[in-house]
Enzyme design. Sequence first.
Site, PDB file in Angstrom:
ATOM      1  N   ARG B  18       0.823  -1.209   0.000  1.00  0.00           N
ATOM      2  CA  ARG B  18       0.000   0.000   0.000  1.00  0.00           C
ATOM      3  C   ARG B  18       0.856   1.258   0.000  1.00  0.00           C
ATOM      4  O   ARG B  18       0.558   2.226  -0.694  1.00  0.00           O
ATOM      5  CB  ARG B  18      -0.924  -0.009   1.219  1.00  0.00           C
ATOM      6  CG  ARG B  18      -2.035  -1.020   1.094  1.00  0.00           C
ATOM      7  CD  ARG B  18      -3.061  -0.791   2.172  1.00  0.00           C
ATOM      8  NE  ARG B  18      -2.962  -1.765   3.241  1.00  0.00           N
ATOM      9  CZ  ARG B  18      -3.537  -1.610   4.428  1.00  0.00           C
ATOM     10  NH1 ARG B  18      -4.202  -0.513   4.711  1.00  0.00           N
ATOM     11  NH2 ARG B  18      -3.430  -2.547   5.346  1.00  0.00           N
ATOM     12  N   GLU B  66     -18.867   1.979  -4.173  1.00  0.00           N
ATOM     13  CA  GLU B  66     -17.951   1.451  -5.187  1.00  0.00           C
ATOM     14  C   GLU B  66     -18.500   1.545  -6.609  1.00  0.00           C
ATOM     15  O   GLU B  66     -17.740   1.719  -7.560  1.00  0.00           O
ATOM     16  CB  GLU B  66     -17.574  -0.002  -4.868  1.00  0.00           C
ATOM     17  CG  GLU B  66     -16.651  -0.154  -3.668  1.00  0.00           C
ATOM     18  CD  GLU B  66     -17.373  -0.025  -2.331  1.00  0.00           C
ATOM     19  OE1 GLU B  66     -18.618  -0.113  -2.316  1.00  0.00           O
ATOM     20  OE2 GLU B  66     -16.703   0.176  -1.305  1.00  0.00           O
ATOM     21  N   PHE B  91     -13.520  -5.397  -3.008  1.00  0.00           N
ATOM     22  CA  PHE B  91     -14.719  -4.672  -3.460  1.00  0.00           C
ATOM     23  C   PHE B  91     -14.652  -4.243  -4.926  1.00  0.00           C
ATOM     24  O   PHE B  91     -15.692  -4.090  -5.567  1.00  0.00           O
ATOM     25  CB  PHE B  91     -14.956  -3.465  -2.555  1.00  0.00           C
ATOM     26  CG  PHE B  91     -14.936  -3.827  -1.085  1.00  0.00           C
ATOM     27  CD1 PHE B  91     -15.590  -4.968  -0.629  1.00  0.00           C
ATOM     28  CD2 PHE B  91     -14.245  -3.061  -0.169  1.00  0.00           C
ATOM     29  CE1 PHE B  91     -15.565  -5.334   0.710  1.00  0.00           C
ATOM     30  CE2 PHE B  91     -14.217  -3.424   1.176  1.00  0.00           C
ATOM     31  CZ  PHE B  91     -14.874  -4.553   1.617  1.00  0.00           C
TER      32      PHE B  91
END
Lengths: 278, 322
Positions: B18, B66, B91
């Site tokens: 990340r 989303e 997601f």
Amino acid sequence: MNTRTSIEKIREKAAAMRRDSIEMGYVAGSHGAHFGPALSSIEIVASLYFGVMNHNPQDPCMRERDRFVMSKGHACLSYYAALVEAGYLSREQMYTFKGDNSILPGHPSCHVEFGLEVATGSLGNGFAIACGMAMAAKIKNETHNVYCVLGDGECDEGLIWEAAMNAVKNKLDNLIAIVDRNSFQLAGKTTEIMDLDLAKIWQAFGWEVVIVEDGNDVASLLDALQAMQQSGSGKPHLIIAQTVKGKGISFMENNLGWHAAPINREQYEQAQSDLELV
Amino acid sequence: MGNLTLEKLQDWSKQGHRTAFGEAMVLLGQDNSNVYVVTADTTPTARLTNFLKTFPDRLFDVGIAEQNLIDFSAGLAKEGLMPFAVTLAAFAPMRCAEQMRSAIGYMNLNAKVVGIEAGVRFGPLGNTHFAMDDLAVARALPNFTVLSPSDPHQIYKALFAAAELDGPVYIRLTGAPGFPILYPDDFEFKIGQAIEYRSGTDVAIIATGAVLAQAIGAADLLQEKGLSVRVIDMHTIKPLDKAILDSVFAENRLVVTVEEHSAIGGLGSAVAEYKAGFAQAPRQLMVNLGDRFQKVGSYEFQLQENGLTEPAIARLVEENLA
């Protein structure tokens, strides 16, 4: 500004668009067409293309053009008809509707060179994309507006509300959405399937809302559209146009059976004769 | 390497994928003023706080939404901006696959979707937060290019390469804190062109994502036992590098695909689909997450449960080469 002549001109265009819609639906044969939801939206689309929007059929990709998104993509007949009457699509192209290898399927595909701005048909997406397009115009300091037609049944989609709140957050006052409130959706009346107080909900989400009592009346639509253009509220705009499903064809009006259906020779001739009376 | 120093890579390796992503986006943003970021309440999660600080007008948070993450991005892309839509791989694509198909894919828009924490690294959080299906979903979307970089350096390269490509890209990110730097020096990264990390004639281990490190470790163990092991970094899942597979099928006795993804629809499937057209080709073994929901547990536990460790991969090869 809305002289009797300009209103009359738009009404003539709307009448021609209705004839085109029936023609296209007829050539689609057994494939049928979404007549009801297209016919309810004719005056909305005609008012935009022939009364309100800045656009140029000779230069479809013109940077400063107003953008049009037909979020209720199944109502493509009125959209295609406007593009034919405006000169984006030829009459030959019009007669390819739903045909093999046509650029005019039952839900619009994206061909900006023919005025087909955004591929739609999967409900909710066109509106959400239109919000992104309005944001892009803000980012780029472009002054054009984004106009989006959505269905009242389409407002059942969660995505509509995801996008609606984001549009308010970003103060997208360059976005004017028009709900074609014909009070029917595929399986029944909107009051039966999902009864929404649209004005209240859109207002609660922070949109500036105007109701047009007769959404098949060009003069009323122009008044509402121009009021929204000049409002200066800093909010995104929503017009709820109360229309008649299947408007203009006697046997289709408020008849759920004509949400989507094939039209036979006899019905086609009846429709033509209905339109001659207008 | 431009603005990228070994020090930075070492920090990214320590912090996990990340940080590598968020910080690489700052460098990409400096390099390309048309790059925008759209998040779904994931700005800090995706380590994009620095991007937001550096480019306050170029990051939009659509909230926990989303579907709109994708369509809002599609609208920006429609008007010529280049959005990177970012959320957990759990997601996106799964929760917004339809928007990726109907908006970005169908109109072939220049928008990128980034799925962070793909695979089962969120082990203790439970199966709602695992992304075992993202490659399967993304691969099935026409017009999408699918990337799965393997180390901090390759994440950086993949982001820049995605920005160079005019079209839809899904970028799957894996790599826990401490994931190793596999490319310490500058290297060529070409979309659709796998990297032959190591050459060898007996077995070819084809891996994607951060578990490439486990594949390399397994190769080390096997080489100690005298086997010649080829290791391929398949960083692009679509389009698949068919040329390198042609040479694998011709030259190696056994193929092993290694991925932190479901048995269905990922790297193993992609290789097998291509291999199906060959009359003569070696056997293929697949190391993956199977077709099941996972038990809850640490990342290490997850990898062990699924045979995604160096000794387990090595053992599998040994057993099948005999």
